[in-house]
Each structure stands twice: as structure tokens, then as C-alpha cells.
Design a protein around this motif. Structure first.
Motif, PDB file in Angstrom:
ATOM      1  N   THR A 127       0.837  -1.210   0.000  1.00 45.87           N
ATOM      2  CA  THR A 127       0.000   0.000   0.000  1.00 45.87           C
ATOM      3  C   THR A 127       0.863   1.247   0.000  1.00 45.87           C
ATOM      4  OG1 THR A 127      -1.774  -1.154   1.174  1.00 45.87           O
ATOM      5  CG2 THR A 127      -1.800   1.267   1.224  1.00 45.87           C
ATOM      6  N   ASP A 128       1.877   1.278   0.885  1.00 41.88           N
ATOM      7  CA  ASP A 128       2.736   2.458   1.016  1.00 41.88           C
ATOM      8  C   ASP A 128       4.048   2.328   0.254  1.00 41.88           C
ATOM      9  OD1 ASP A 128       0.831   3.546   2.729  1.00 41.88           O
ATOM     10  OD2 ASP A 128       1.748   2.630   4.504  1.00 41.88           O
ATOM     11  N   ASN A 129       4.292   1.151  -0.376  1.00 42.33           N
ATOM     12  CA  ASN A 129       5.503   0.922  -1.155  1.00 42.33           C
ATOM     13  C   ASN A 129       6.762   1.110  -0.317  1.00 42.33           C
ATOM     14  OD1 ASN A 129       6.829   0.156  -3.515  1.00 42.33           O
ATOM     15  ND2 ASN A 129       7.128   2.288  -4.157  1.00 42.33           N
ATOM     16  N   VAL A 130       6.770   0.521   0.871  1.00 41.18           N
ATOM     17  CA  VAL A 130       7.927   0.584   1.763  1.00 41.18           C
ATOM     18  C   VAL A 130       8.176  -0.815   2.332  1.00 41.18           C
ATOM     19  CG1 VAL A 130       7.596   3.010   2.384  1.00 41.18           C
ATOM     20  CG2 VAL A 130       6.501   1.199   3.754  1.00 41.18           C
ATOM     21  N   ILE A 131       9.347  -0.992   2.934  1.00 43.86           N
ATOM     22  CA  ILE A 131       9.671  -2.218   3.653  1.00 43.86           C
ATOM     23  C   ILE A 131       9.442  -1.963   5.146  1.00 43.86           C
ATOM     24  CG2 ILE A 131      11.479  -3.863   4.273  1.00 43.86           C
ATOM     25  CD1 ILE A 131      10.641  -4.131   1.410  1.00 43.86           C
ATOM     26  N   ILE A 132       8.628  -2.788   5.767  1.00 40.10           N
ATOM     27  CA  ILE A 132       8.396  -2.637   7.195  1.00 40.10           C
ATOM     28  C   ILE A 132       9.177  -3.705   7.956  1.00 40.10           C
ATOM     29  CG2 ILE A 132       6.084  -1.711   6.772  1.00 40.10           C
ATOM     30  CD1 ILE A 132       5.007  -4.376   7.946  1.00 40.10           C
ATOM     31  N   VAL A 133       9.507  -3.383   9.199  1.00 36.68           N
ATOM     32  CA  VAL A 133      10.244  -4.307  10.060  1.00 36.68           C
ATOM     33  C   VAL A 133       9.280  -4.860  11.101  1.00 36.68           C
ATOM     34  CG1 VAL A 133      12.180  -4.589  11.632  1.00 36.68           C
ATOM     35  CG2 VAL A 133      12.340  -2.955   9.732  1.00 36.68           C
ATOM     36  N   GLU A 134       9.172  -6.174  11.136  1.00 37.30           N
ATOM     37  CA  GLU A 134       8.267  -6.846  12.060  1.00 37.30           C
ATOM     38  C   GLU A 134       9.101  -7.718  13.010  1.00 37.30           C
ATOM     39  OE1 GLU A 134       5.055  -6.663  12.493  1.00 37.30           O
ATOM     40  OE2 GLU A 134       4.390  -8.564  13.384  1.00 37.30           O
ATOM     41  N   PRO A 135       9.184  -7.375  14.300  1.00 39.84           N
ATOM     42  CA  PRO A 135       9.928  -8.232  15.235  1.00 39.84           C
ATOM     43  C   PRO A 135       9.161  -9.524  15.497  1.00 39.84           C
ATOM     44  CG  PRO A 135       9.517  -6.027  16.161  1.00 39.84           C
ATOM     45  CD  PRO A 135       8.668  -6.161  14.949  1.00 39.84           C
ATOM     46  N   ARG A 136       9.856 -10.642  15.377  1.00 41.32           N
ATOM     47  CA  ARG A 136       9.285 -11.948  15.691  1.00 41.32           C
ATOM     48  C   ARG A 136      10.239 -12.692  16.632  1.00 41.32           C
ATOM     49  NH1 ARG A 136       5.827 -13.431  11.161  1.00 41.32           N
ATOM     50  NH2 ARG A 136       4.580 -11.567  10.730  1.00 41.32           N
ATOM     51  N   THR A 137       9.760 -13.774  17.210  1.00 39.23           N
ATOM     52  CA  THR A 137      10.579 -14.582  18.108  1.00 39.23           C
ATOM     53  C   THR A 137      10.424 -16.049  17.755  1.00 39.23           C
ATOM     54  OG1 THR A 137      10.338 -12.994  19.924  1.00 39.23           O
ATOM     55  CG2 THR A 137      11.052 -15.207  20.511  1.00 39.23           C
ATOM     56  N   LEU A 138      11.560 -16.726  17.524  1.00 34.76           N
ATOM     57  CA  LEU A 138      11.547 -18.174  17.346  1.00 34.76           C
ATOM     58  C   LEU A 138      11.713 -18.820  18.716  1.00 34.76           C
ATOM     59  CD1 LEU A 138      13.868 -18.680  14.230  1.00 34.76           C
ATOM     60  CD2 LEU A 138      11.444 -18.055  14.319  1.00 34.76           C
ATOM     61  N   ARG A 139      10.904 -19.802  19.019  1.00 33.92           N
ATOM     62  CA  ARG A 139      10.989 -20.503  20.304  1.00 33.92           C
ATOM     63  C   ARG A 139      11.420 -21.938  20.020  1.00 33.92           C
ATOM     64  NH1 ARG A 139       9.531 -16.994  23.957  1.00 33.92           N
ATOM     65  NH2 ARG A 139       8.148 -15.295  23.356  1.00 33.92           N
ATOM     66  N   LEU A 140      12.694 -22.199  20.328  1.00 31.20           N
ATOM     67  CA  LEU A 140      13.335 -23.432  19.895  1.00 31.20           C
ATOM     68  C   LEU A 140      13.813 -24.249  21.087  1.00 31.20           C
ATOM     69  CD1 LEU A 140      15.515 -21.850  17.072  1.00 31.20           C
ATOM     70  CD2 LEU A 140      13.357 -23.070  16.783  1.00 31.20           C
ATOM     71  N   PRO A 141      13.313 -25.463  21.253  1.00 30.02           N
ATOM     72  CA  PRO A 141      13.861 -26.363  22.271  1.00 30.02           C
ATOM     73  C   PRO A 141      15.302 -26.742  21.919  1.00 30.02           C
ATOM     74  CG  PRO A 141      11.709 -27.114  21.483  1.00 30.02           C
ATOM     75  CD  PRO A 141      12.170 -26.042  20.546  1.00 30.02           C
ATOM     76  N   THR A 142      16.014 -27.291  22.886  1.00 29.24           N
ATOM     77  CA  THR A 142      17.375 -27.758  22.651  1.00 29.24           C
ATOM     78  C   THR A 142      17.408 -28.753  21.486  1.00 29.24           C
ATOM     79  OG1 THR A 142      17.929 -27.457  24.981  1.00 29.24           O
ATOM     80  CG2 THR A 142      19.350 -28.922  23.720  1.00 29.24           C
ATOM     81  N   ASN A 143      18.401 -28.588  20.607  1.00 32.85           N
ATOM     82  CA  ASN A 143      18.629 -29.440  19.433  1.00 32.85           C
ATOM     83  C   ASN A 143      17.554 -29.301  18.363  1.00 32.85           C
ATOM     84  OD1 ASN A 143      20.970 -30.449  20.588  1.00 32.85           O
ATOM     85  ND2 ASN A 143      19.981 -32.276  21.403  1.00 32.85           N
ATOM     86  N   ALA A 144      16.739 -28.250  18.438  1.00 31.23           N
ATOM     87  CA  ALA A 144      15.672 -28.072  17.448  1.00 31.23           C
ATOM     88  C   ALA A 144      16.224 -27.545  16.134  1.00 31.23           C
ATOM     89  CB  ALA A 144      14.612 -27.121  17.980  1.00 31.23           C
ATOM     90  N   ASP A 145      15.597 -27.936  15.056  1.00 33.79           N
ATOM     91  CA  ASP A 145      15.867 -27.406  13.722  1.00 33.79           C
ATOM     92  C   ASP A 145      15.137 -26.066  13.611  1.00 33.79           C
ATOM     93  OD1 ASP A 145      15.922 -26.821  11.015  1.00 33.79           O
ATOM     94  OD2 ASP A 145      15.372 -28.834  10.361  1.00 33.79           O
ATOM     95  N   PHE A 146      15.883 -24.977  13.397  1.00 35.38           N
ATOM     96  CA  PHE A 146      15.237 -23.665  13.354  1.00 35.38           C
ATOM     97  C   PHE A 146      14.509 -23.399  12.041  1.00 35.38           C
ATOM     98  CE2 PHE A 146      19.435 -22.593  11.561  1.00 35.38           C
ATOM     99  CZ  PHE A 146      19.075 -21.833  10.467  1.00 35.38           C
ATOM    100  N   VAL A 147      14.789 -24.186  10.989  1.00 37.19           N
ATOM    101  CA  VAL A 147      14.260 -23.870   9.665  1.00 37.19           C
ATOM    102  C   VAL A 147      12.725 -23.901   9.601  1.00 37.19           C
ATOM    103  CG1 VAL A 147      14.254 -24.515   7.232  1.00 37.19           C
ATOM    104  CG2 VAL A 147      16.380 -24.575   8.537  1.00 37.19           C
TER     105      VAL A 147
END
Length: 351
Positions: free
Chosen positions: A222-242
Motif C-alpha cells: 500500500t505504502d511501497n515501503v519495507i516494514i520491520v516486524e519483530p518476531r521470536t523463534l521458540r526453539l527447544p534444545t537441538n531443534a531445527d530452526f528452519v
């Protein structure tokens, strides 16, 4: 196809091992007492899915430091250290029968990939057997010794009987680290020219994932801009982040923005070559079918995807393939091995 991560850890062999200020105090994996461990392992129990928080006092503003075992492989653990007084950092610790040592450390960055099989550049001994008063060793050029095995240490979680390790600094001052059997590190004391600061165990949370922040860049149509959206990955030990990263990439924040993937299964794998500062993304053929965006929009989405992945992986370039073949998507055609530059955050946001 279920996404997976392929990791190339030989790239880390040439990285220099640096000793962060927390190297001695972030190595034990604190959790509920585990009396099944014996020897040195009793003072450095390696636990999955456990978040340990320390308070830091002695500075103008009190702070916190949190430790999480992101990868555990045999007697090695890769630890993410988050603090209010320095950038995210990484440590890899090896718990052997005769010594516990820091075999890799990066005090300025946290790498998302599994580096636990890295060949040590050097080994900085944190604790040496036998666990008795008088045992001494060289800790990265500094003399260290066990100076007590029955020190009483108070923490918000209670009073513990601990092993005291004393390290003499070049100016003659002494750092002290306290380890409780079945718990791990419970306190450390650090003198410096300005003040003495202490790090004290505050809380232990079990059965929790690591919270890894990621800045997502989405095109606002709509505004023809790039917006920044903060997100959080919640990963158990040895988890594949992909899979989680792909899910976030395929989820736009609102109707005015475009996702960066047509769906969460569009990524086959991500391979990170740390020494080359390169991430390689292999997409599946369903990605190419996402062709109703128009050439200009395709270019914008592609650059947002490249910068999001590159900034998250902390690399300078990203290369692509589709089911292992050269990448083509609308007007974009990349030769095999061709990489795209990752822009600085300021270039993207204009700030």
C-alpha cells in the motif's frame, strides 16, 4: 517436504577462540539437582530445555544474564548467552573426565547453527580433577585453583555448599567462581578497576524453549515501503530452526503486506558457511509457482527474503537453488553458486 537444516561445521575450525568475560561463569548448566552425575560432570550437568537466569550487581544499573543450551551433543554443549550489558554470545563447553573446558567462544555474536563438533582452537580449562583443595591448572594463561570445597553461598534459590575456584588476574586481583554439586555455577565475583561485580544464580526454568529474536522485513504494497516486524523463534534444545523460520517468513503481519514465502513448506534446507559469511537456501519447486506477483514485486519480495535470512544468520551473502538446481523466479536468474549481497539494516530502513 519437511524442511531440514544442513550444517557445515568445518568452517569454524579457523575461527580464533576468544575468552569472553563470562567464560568461567556461564559454563555449567544449572538445573534441579541431579545426583546421578559423578566427578566433574556433577558440577557441570548438561541439561536440555533449561533457562538459567543470573543477576548482575556492582554496576550503576543492575542487570541480568541468561544461559540456554541450544545444542547438546554427547559431552559437549553449545550455549547462548543473553545479557543486559553485552551482545549475545556463544560458548561451546566440553565436560571430560579430567577437566571441563571452553573449546570455542564468540563474545560478540550468537550463531544459530550447530557448531558442537568444531575442532577446538584451544582449550581453556574451567575445572580440573580431582575436586579437592589444592588442585591447580592454567586457565588460558591465568593461574587457577580449587581453594575450597565447602564454601557456603547464599542465592535467591537458597544456600548451597559449593566448590570455590579462584583465578588470579594479571593485576593480582582474584576472580572467584562457586559450583554446587548437581546444580552448577551459583555465583561468581569479578574485581575490576572501577568496581567489583557479582553474578548470582536467580532462577532455573525447565521444559522451556530458547527465545531467539528475528527481525522480519515485509514489503508494504500500500505504502511501497519495507516494514520491520519483530518476531521470536521458540526453539527447544537441538531443534531445527528452519521450520519455524519458514513459518514466520510465510506469515505476513497484515493485509497490506506480502509474505516472503508462498507457504511454510517452501524451504528444503538452509546451509550456513560461517567462514565465507554465506547462507545457502534450497527452495522447492512450489516456490517457482508463486508467479502472480509481477516482476517488480518479485524483485522486492526476493530482496526482503534475502535480507531477512542474511541478517538473521549474520552473513554477508545469500545464495539460492531450487531442488538443487540453479535459481530462477520471474525476472531473477542466478548462476550456480551466485550469491546476493545482504544489506546493512540502515540501508534497508533508512535509519
Amino acid at each position: 517436504m519437511k524442511p531440514s537444516i544442513k550444517l557445515t561445521t568445518k568452517r569454524a575450525k579457523n575461527l580464533l577462540l576468544t575468552l569472553p568475560i563470562l567464560a568461567g561463569l556461564t559454563l555449567s548448566s544449572c538445573t534441579e539437582a541431579d545426583q546421578s552425575a559423578s566427578g566433574l560432570a556433577a558440577f557441570f550437568p548438561i541439561k536440555a530445555d533449561t533457562l538459567v537466569t543470573f543477576t548482575v550487581e556492582g554496576f550503576d544499573i543492575p542487570g541480568t544474564r541468561t544461559i540456554y543450551n541450544t545444542y547438546v551433543r554427547g559431552n559437549r554443549t553449545q550455549r547462548m548467552v543473553l545479557a543486559t550489558d553485552f551482545p549475545p554470545s556463544l560458548e561451546i563447553v566440553k565436560v571430560g573426565a579430567d577437566q571441563v573446558s571452553l573449546i570455542f567462544g564468540d563474545p560478540h555474536h550468537y550463531s544459530v547453527e550447530d557448531l558442537t563438533d568444531v575442532s577446538p582452537a584451544q582449550e581453556i580449562i574451567i575445572l580440573q580433577a580431582p575436586v579437592e583443595v589444592g588442585t591447580s591448572w592454567d586457565k588460558g594463561g591465568l593461574p587457577s585453583a580449587i581453594t575450597s570445597v565447602d564454601a557456603l553461598v547464599e542465592t535467591p534459590l537458597g544456600t548451597f555448599t559449593a566448590v570455590q575456584v579462584t583465578t588470579t588476574l594479571p593485576d593480582g586481583s582474584q576472580e572467584r567462581f562457586y559450583y554446587a554439586e548437581g546444580i552448577g555455577l551459583i555465583k561468581s565475583v569479578h574485581p575490576n578497576p572501577l568496581n567489583t561485580f557479582t553474578v548470582t544464580l536467580y532462577s532455573i526454568e525447565t521444559d522451556v524453549p530458547a527465545a531467539i529474536p528475528v527481525a522480519m522485513l515485509f514489503p508494504n504494497i500500500t505504502d511501497n515501503v519495507i516494514i520491520v516486524e519483530p518476531r521470536t523463534l521458540r526453539l527447544p534444545t537441538n531443534a531445527d530452526f528452519v521450520p519455524q523460520l519458514a513459518q514466520e517468513l510465510s506469515t505476513a503481519p497484515n493485509p497490506d503486506t506480502l509474505p516472503l514465502l508462498p507457504h511454510a513448506d517452501a524451504i528444503n534446507s538452509i546451509e550456513i558457511f560461517r567462514a565465507q559469511s554465506l547462507a545457502h537456501v534450497d527452495l522447492n519447486s512450489s516456490f517457482r509457482e508463486w508467479n502472480d506477483l509481477g516482476d517488480g514485486t518479485i524483485g522486492t519480495v526476493f530482496m526482503a527474503l534475502t535480507n531477512t535470512i542474511g541478517l538473521f544468520a549474520e552473513v554477508n551473502h545469500v545464495s539460492y537453488s531450487i531442488d538443487g538446481a540453479p535459481f530462477t523466479w520471474g525476472p531473477i536468474m542466478l548462476a550456480e553458486g551466485e550469491a546476493v549481497r545482504v544489506h546493512d539494516f540502515s540501508e534497508i530502513t533508512g535509519q
